[in-house]
Design a protein around this motif. Structure first.
Motif, PDB file in Angstrom:
ATOM      1  N   ASN A  92       0.892  -1.150   0.000  1.00 14.27           N
ATOM      2  CA  ASN A  92       0.000   0.000   0.000  1.00 14.27           C
ATOM      3  C   ASN A  92       0.933   1.202   0.000  1.00 14.27           C
ATOM      4  OD1 ASN A  92      -1.341   2.054   2.334  1.00 14.27           O
ATOM      5  ND2 ASN A  92      -2.614   1.514   0.610  1.00 14.27           N
ATOM      6  N   PHE A  95       2.785   5.067   2.393  1.00 16.00           N
ATOM      7  CA  PHE A  95       3.375   4.840   3.701  1.00 16.00           C
ATOM      8  C   PHE A  95       4.855   5.225   3.664  1.00 16.00           C
ATOM      9  CE2 PHE A  95       4.560   1.831   7.235  1.00 16.00           C
ATOM     10  CZ  PHE A  95       3.627   2.246   8.170  1.00 16.00           C
ATOM     11  N   GLY A 151       5.755  -2.189   5.273  1.00 23.52           N
ATOM     12  CA  GLY A 151       5.978  -1.772   6.656  1.00 23.52           C
ATOM     13  C   GLY A 151       5.123  -2.663   7.541  1.00 23.52           C
ATOM     14  N   THR A 153       3.816  -5.193  10.061  1.00 26.07           N
ATOM     15  CA  THR A 153       4.169  -5.651  11.408  1.00 26.07           C
ATOM     16  C   THR A 153       3.864  -7.133  11.573  1.00 26.07           C
ATOM     17  OG1 THR A 153       3.625  -3.476  12.272  1.00 26.07           O
ATOM     18  CG2 THR A 153       3.636  -5.298  13.850  1.00 26.07           C
ATOM     19  N   GLY A 200      -7.177  -1.384   9.239  1.00 22.84           N
ATOM     20  CA  GLY A 200      -6.509  -2.685   9.152  1.00 22.84           C
ATOM     21  C   GLY A 200      -5.103  -2.727   9.722  1.00 22.84           C
ATOM     22  N   ASP A 245       2.593   4.439  12.582  1.00 20.59           N
ATOM     23  CA  ASP A 245       4.003   4.076  12.721  1.00 20.59           C
ATOM     24  C   ASP A 245       4.889   5.330  12.703  1.00 20.59           C
ATOM     25  OD1 ASP A 245       2.302   2.027  11.599  1.00 20.59           O
ATOM     26  OD2 ASP A 245       4.069   0.789  11.367  1.00 20.59           O
TER      27      ASP A 245
HETATM   28  N1  ARG Z   1       2.898  -1.438  10.630  1.00 19.70           N
HETATM   29  C1  ARG Z   1       1.485  -1.289  10.562  1.00 19.70           C
HETATM   30  C2  ARG Z   1       0.836  -2.626  10.347  1.00 19.70           C
HETATM   31  O1  ARG Z   1       1.470  -3.540   9.895  1.00 19.70           O
HETATM   32  C3  ARG Z   1       1.045  -0.331   9.491  1.00 19.70           C
HETATM   33  C4  ARG Z   1       1.507  -0.661   8.130  1.00 19.70           C
HETATM   34  C5  ARG Z   1       0.838   0.177   7.054  1.00 19.70           C
HETATM   35  N2  ARG Z   1       1.519  -0.001   5.810  1.00 19.70           N
HETATM   36  C6  ARG Z   1       1.206   0.594   4.657  1.00 19.70           C
HETATM   37  N3  ARG Z   1       1.975   0.365   3.624  1.00 19.70           N
HETATM   38  N4  ARG Z   1       0.166   1.356   4.547  1.00 19.70           N
HETATM   39  O2  ARG Z   1      -0.333  -2.792  10.593  1.00 19.70           O
END
Ligand code: ARG
Length: 311
Positions: A92, A95, A151, A153, A200, A245
């Motif tokens: 996505n 970010f 990113g 988690t 989400g 984050d």
């Molecule tokens: N680290 C958080 C998770 O995994 C947010 C990640 C959002 N990443 C993004 N590319 N929008 O839930």
């Protein structure tokens, strides 16, 4: 599951309030020692803490960013991908600095650079597929995409749906408020505040959990399709705070006047790559490559390129 997240949150909050007075939130910084419940099991960074835990193959090497752990030769193995010759990355791309669009309409960021190198080493071409964050894991799970890299988690619930590689970075959930906000510490969020989150995300799950579980209740959280929209809502006074984050938070605060990040760290997490559970060969091959890229300093260089550690 929510309970799990909330328990984690409660622990984190207690500890972060007690122990983490500083705002050292660099993605490459080692997480605090309390992070054992979910993160350390999979991907904790401190070598001393994790080497005895028998993580998945290759995990202990990848943990040791910057140290000279045994450099296993990357096994090229028979790696199959959804489209021959290509490595499809579900993400996505809203970010920053992990993934975002560039001026030419392409994609850039930490994840994009690391994935490009992984693809190269696998002899594949990286294809970035931008989608809603909520589809990133399901698309890998259903076999439409090869890797989820966003990113992302590592948590127990997601581990039911995909396999995670070793971690390549850490993230910290932080709280953004207007500069003149009466919210001074995380605890102030429980005073009937409205919190904006990206749909989400772990931030959303922590915040929307029940107060008994350390959250603020669904009624106190509004979720937005991406972080930028949550920030717009904050600026418009529709929410009192945004939980997101740390690195995206820094970028959003840098380009939006009148906002600040609370000093108190919220939750510390590990980022890793999600791979289809039926494709362990791909996961193992990526882990071997990550070991190389971490040990030779490449991952750190990429992090440093996008993250200003002096802040
Ligand atoms: N680290 C958080 C998770 O995994 C947010 C990640 C959002 N990443 C993004 N590319 N929008 O839930």
């Amino acid at each position: 599951m929510k309970k799990y997240a909330a328990l984690l949150l409660a622990g984190m909050m207690a500890l972060s309030l007690a122990a983490c007075g500083s705002s050292t939130t660099s993605s490459s910084s080692a997480p605090a020692e309390e992070k054992k419940e979910e993160a350390a099991v999979e991907t904790g960074e401190q070598t001393e803490a994790t080497q005895t835990e028998a993580p998945e193959p290759g995990a202990e090497q990848a943990e040791t960013a910057g140290t000279e752990a045994a450099a296993e030769t990357a096994a090229p193995a028979e790696v199959t991908t959804v489209s021959p010759g290509e490595l499809h990355m579900a993400t996505n791309a809203a970010f920053p600095p992990y993934e975002m669009t560039d001026d030419a309409g392409g994609y850039e960021g930490i994840d994009v650079e690391i994935a490009t190198l992984i693809a190269e080493k696998l002899g594949l071409t990286l294809v970035v597929d931008d989608m809603e964050f909520g589809s990133v894991i399901t698309s890998v799970q259903s076999g439409k995409e090869d890797i989820a890299m966003a990113g992302l988690t590592v948590n127990e619930e997601r581990k039911q749906n995909v396999d995670f590689t070793d971690s390549y970075a850490t993230g910290v959930q932080v709280v953004i408020v207007p500069e003149d906000s009466d919210i001074a510490v995380v605890d102030d969020l429980s005073n009937d505040k409205m919190i904006g989150c990206q749909d989400g995300t772990t931030g959303y799950f922590y915040c929307s959990d029940t107060p008994e579980n350390g959250g603020y209740g669904e009624d106190h959280v509004i979720s937005y399709p991406n972080g930028a929209m949550a920030i717009e809502a904050l600026k418009a006074g529709k929410v009192d705070a945004v939980v997101i984050d740390n690195e995206p938070a820094k970028q959003f605060v840098a380009v939006n006047e009148g906002l600040k990040i609370l000093e108190t760290e919220y939750v510390i997490e590990n980022y890793a790559i999600g791979v289809n559970k039926e494709n362990p060969a791909l996961r193992d091959a990526i882990n071997n490559i990550l070991v190389e890229l971490i040990n030779d300093g490449t991952v750190q260089q990429i992090l440093d390129k996008y993250i200003n550690t002096n802040e």
